[in-house]
Write a protein that holds these residues in place. Structure first.
Motif, PDB file in Angstrom:
ATOM      1  N   LEU A 195     -32.870  30.978 -12.156  1.00  0.00           N
ATOM      2  CA  LEU A 195     -34.258  31.122 -11.585  1.00  0.00           C
ATOM      3  C   LEU A 195     -34.341  29.975 -10.634  1.00  0.00           C
ATOM      4  O   LEU A 195     -34.261  28.752 -11.029  1.00  0.00           O
ATOM      5  CB  LEU A 195     -35.362  31.104 -12.507  1.00  0.00           C
ATOM      6  N   GLU A 196     -34.203  30.070  -9.157  1.00  0.00           N
ATOM      7  CA  GLU A 196     -34.444  29.093  -8.387  1.00  0.00           C
ATOM      8  C   GLU A 196     -35.793  28.897  -7.579  1.00  0.00           C
ATOM      9  O   GLU A 196     -36.278  30.063  -6.999  1.00  0.00           O
ATOM     10  CB  GLU A 196     -33.410  29.182  -7.152  1.00  0.00           C
ATOM     11  N   ILE A 197     -36.539  27.881  -7.908  1.00  0.00           N
ATOM     12  CA  ILE A 197     -38.007  27.743  -7.637  1.00  0.00           C
ATOM     13  C   ILE A 197     -37.892  27.055  -6.332  1.00  0.00           C
ATOM     14  O   ILE A 197     -37.508  25.924  -6.209  1.00  0.00           O
ATOM     15  CB  ILE A 197     -38.826  27.176  -8.281  1.00  0.00           C
ATOM     16  N   GLY A 198     -38.487  27.807  -5.151  1.00  0.00           N
ATOM     17  CA  GLY A 198     -38.330  26.848  -3.682  1.00  0.00           C
ATOM     18  C   GLY A 198     -37.081  27.122  -3.107  1.00  0.00           C
ATOM     19  O   GLY A 198     -36.591  26.024  -2.691  1.00  0.00           O
ATOM     20  N   CYS A 199     -36.560  28.143  -3.040  1.00  0.00           N
ATOM     21  CA  CYS A 199     -35.345  28.687  -2.267  1.00  0.00           C
ATOM     22  C   CYS A 199     -35.276  28.100  -0.865  1.00  0.00           C
ATOM     23  O   CYS A 199     -33.962  28.189  -0.362  1.00  0.00           O
ATOM     24  CB  CYS A 199     -35.030  29.979  -2.708  1.00  0.00           C
ATOM     25  N   GLY A 200     -36.192  28.337  -0.316  1.00  0.00           N
ATOM     26  CA  GLY A 200     -36.546  28.276   1.060  1.00  0.00           C
ATOM     27  C   GLY A 200     -35.322  29.266   1.600  1.00  0.00           C
ATOM     28  O   GLY A 200     -35.586  30.516   1.478  1.00  0.00           O
ATOM     29  N   THR A 201     -34.834  28.986   2.751  1.00  0.00           N
ATOM     30  CA  THR A 201     -33.778  29.888   3.304  1.00  0.00           C
ATOM     31  C   THR A 201     -32.402  30.331   2.623  1.00  0.00           C
ATOM     32  O   THR A 201     -31.720  30.938   3.139  1.00  0.00           O
ATOM     33  CB  THR A 201     -33.437  29.417   4.826  1.00  0.00           C
ATOM     34  N   GLY A 202     -32.173  29.590   1.435  1.00  0.00           N
ATOM     35  CA  GLY A 202     -30.916  29.889   0.701  1.00  0.00           C
ATOM     36  C   GLY A 202     -29.851  29.015   0.646  1.00  0.00           C
ATOM     37  O   GLY A 202     -28.940  29.227   0.259  1.00  0.00           O
ATOM     38  N   PHE A 203     -29.952  27.652   0.974  1.00  0.00           N
ATOM     39  CA  PHE A 203     -29.167  26.682   0.820  1.00  0.00           C
ATOM     40  C   PHE A 203     -28.468  26.580  -0.458  1.00  0.00           C
ATOM     41  O   PHE A 203     -27.301  26.876  -0.797  1.00  0.00           O
ATOM     42  CB  PHE A 203     -29.530  25.367   1.340  1.00  0.00           C
ATOM     43  N   LEU A 204     -29.240  26.253  -1.583  1.00  0.00           N
ATOM     44  CA  LEU A 204     -28.666  26.221  -2.891  1.00  0.00           C
ATOM     45  C   LEU A 204     -28.429  27.621  -3.421  1.00  0.00           C
ATOM     46  O   LEU A 204     -27.464  27.801  -4.154  1.00  0.00           O
ATOM     47  CB  LEU A 204     -29.711  25.468  -4.064  1.00  0.00           C
ATOM     48  N   MET A 246     -39.417  32.564   4.544  1.00  0.00           N
ATOM     49  CA  MET A 246     -38.528  31.650   3.878  1.00  0.00           C
ATOM     50  C   MET A 246     -37.482  32.727   3.076  1.00  0.00           C
ATOM     51  O   MET A 246     -36.278  32.905   3.146  1.00  0.00           O
ATOM     52  CB  MET A 246     -38.897  30.512   3.206  1.00  0.00           C
ATOM     53  N   VAL A 247     -38.287  33.587   2.428  1.00  0.00           N
ATOM     54  CA  VAL A 247     -37.771  34.452   1.305  1.00  0.00           C
ATOM     55  C   VAL A 247     -36.846  35.632   2.162  1.00  0.00           C
ATOM     56  O   VAL A 247     -35.750  35.961   1.784  1.00  0.00           O
ATOM     57  CB  VAL A 247     -38.405  35.285   0.448  1.00  0.00           C
ATOM     58  N   ALA A 248     -37.465  36.000   3.382  1.00  0.00           N
ATOM     59  CA  ALA A 248     -36.980  36.797   4.155  1.00  0.00           C
ATOM     60  C   ALA A 248     -35.604  36.443   4.756  1.00  0.00           C
ATOM     61  O   ALA A 248     -34.718  37.223   4.781  1.00  0.00           O
ATOM     62  CB  ALA A 248     -37.790  37.461   5.190  1.00  0.00           C
ATOM     63  N   SER A 283     -32.626  46.340 -10.309  1.00  0.00           N
ATOM     64  CA  SER A 283     -31.416  46.618 -10.848  1.00  0.00           C
ATOM     65  C   SER A 283     -30.734  45.352 -11.651  1.00  0.00           C
ATOM     66  O   SER A 283     -30.959  44.604 -11.734  1.00  0.00           O
ATOM     67  CB  SER A 283     -30.560  46.638  -9.481  1.00  0.00           C
ATOM     68  N   PRO A 284     -29.790  46.117 -12.536  1.00  0.00           N
ATOM     69  CA  PRO A 284     -29.157  45.321 -13.463  1.00  0.00           C
ATOM     70  C   PRO A 284     -28.017  44.631 -12.869  1.00  0.00           C
ATOM     71  O   PRO A 284     -27.197  43.964 -13.588  1.00  0.00           O
ATOM     72  CB  PRO A 284     -28.609  46.042 -14.710  1.00  0.00           C
ATOM     73  N   ALA A 285     -27.622  45.023 -11.501  1.00  0.00           N
ATOM     74  CA  ALA A 285     -26.611  44.426 -10.855  1.00  0.00           C
ATOM     75  C   ALA A 285     -26.576  42.832 -10.693  1.00  0.00           C
ATOM     76  O   ALA A 285     -27.741  42.428 -10.627  1.00  0.00           O
ATOM     77  CB  ALA A 285     -26.394  45.070  -9.330  1.00  0.00           C
ATOM     78  N   VAL A 286     -25.572  42.269 -10.719  1.00  0.00           N
ATOM     79  CA  VAL A 286     -25.122  40.965 -10.112  1.00  0.00           C
ATOM     80  C   VAL A 286     -25.873  40.566  -8.838  1.00  0.00           C
ATOM     81  O   VAL A 286     -25.542  41.632  -7.857  1.00  0.00           O
ATOM     82  CB  VAL A 286     -24.154  40.147 -10.691  1.00  0.00           C
ATOM     83  N   GLY A 287     -26.349  39.634  -8.400  1.00  0.00           N
ATOM     84  CA  GLY A 287     -26.561  39.228  -6.901  1.00  0.00           C
ATOM     85  C   GLY A 287     -27.957  38.380  -7.001  1.00  0.00           C
ATOM     86  O   GLY A 287     -28.305  37.690  -7.627  1.00  0.00           O
ATOM     87  N   VAL A 288     -28.410  38.317  -5.952  1.00  0.00           N
ATOM     88  CA  VAL A 288     -29.578  37.485  -5.475  1.00  0.00           C
ATOM     89  C   VAL A 288     -30.786  38.468  -5.537  1.00  0.00           C
ATOM     90  O   VAL A 288     -30.622  39.729  -4.724  1.00  0.00           O
ATOM     91  CB  VAL A 288     -29.214  36.664  -4.225  1.00  0.00           C
ATOM     92  N   ARG A 289     -31.701  37.882  -6.101  1.00  0.00           N
ATOM     93  CA  ARG A 289     -33.075  38.827  -5.872  1.00  0.00           C
ATOM     94  C   ARG A 289     -34.062  37.984  -5.271  1.00  0.00           C
ATOM     95  O   ARG A 289     -34.482  37.162  -6.137  1.00  0.00           O
ATOM     96  CB  ARG A 289     -33.389  39.435  -7.278  1.00  0.00           C
ATOM     97  N   PRO A 290     -34.383  37.875  -3.946  1.00  0.00           N
ATOM     98  CA  PRO A 290     -35.270  36.833  -3.552  1.00  0.00           C
ATOM     99  C   PRO A 290     -36.678  37.741  -3.694  1.00  0.00           C
ATOM    100  O   PRO A 290     -37.168  38.966  -3.727  1.00  0.00           O
ATOM    101  CB  PRO A 290     -34.735  37.149  -1.934  1.00  0.00           C
ATOM    102  N   VAL A 291     -37.553  36.703  -4.231  1.00  0.00           N
ATOM    103  CA  VAL A 291     -39.007  36.920  -4.571  1.00  0.00           C
ATOM    104  C   VAL A 291     -39.844  36.137  -3.997  1.00  0.00           C
ATOM    105  O   VAL A 291     -39.802  34.989  -4.075  1.00  0.00           O
ATOM    106  CB  VAL A 291     -39.066  37.036  -6.053  1.00  0.00           C
ATOM    107  N   VAL A 292     -41.137  36.633  -3.193  1.00  0.00           N
ATOM    108  CA  VAL A 292     -42.156  35.622  -3.077  1.00  0.00           C
ATOM    109  C   VAL A 292     -42.987  35.235  -4.513  1.00  0.00           C
ATOM    110  O   VAL A 292     -43.335  36.125  -4.766  1.00  0.00           O
ATOM    111  CB  VAL A 292     -43.000  36.234  -1.928  1.00  0.00           C
TER     112      VAL A 292
END
Length: 127
Positions: A63-72, A94-96, A109-118
């Motif tokens: 869980l990343e809190i404050g992802c911004g545009t996704g650097f981390l 930012m999430v978009a 989805s149980p798939a791996v990857g990134v799930r961006p959430v507001v």
């Protein structure tokens, strides 16, 4: 409601107003944020370096809190390809940007990857 009760609620109202302002301000800057975020990029690299030293299961849930545009987020995804990353931010634009930059898995989805959430990281809204 008594006056004391009303005063007790003021900090919560003020905090909510500040969070809305933060979301609007960062949201308004989302389209040009990456061009000016040298410090944020450096901090993300350092956090990713430190995170690389953690012992995690083969398919961690992050869980990343404050992802911004996704650097981390991008660096974490590189490091843990099998991870389920939930990248959150108060600002929808930012999430978009994070979603556009990194792609996304279908919600639920149980798939791996990134799930961006507001989402407000102080009030997680996840299962």
């Amino acid at each position: 409601m008594s006056r004391a009760d009303a005063r007790a609620e003021l900090p919560d109202l003020a905090l909510a107003a500040r969070k809305r302002l933060v979301a609007r301000t960062f949201g308004a800057a989302a389209s040009t944020y990456d061009e000016h975020a040298r410090v944020q990029r450096s901090v993300a690299a350092e956090l990713a370096r430190r995170a690389a030293g953690l012992t995690l299961p083969p398919q961690p849930q992050v869980l990343e809190i404050g992802c911004g545009t996704g650097f981390l987020t991008a660096l974490l995804r590189e490091r843990w390809r099998a991870a389920q990353l939930v990248a959150t931010d108060l600002a929808e634009p930012m999430v978009a940007r994070c979603r556009a930059k990194l792609g996304a898995v279908v919600v639920g989805s149980p798939a791996v990857g990134v799930r961006p959430v507001v989402m407000d990281g102080e009030w997680p809204a996840l299962r």
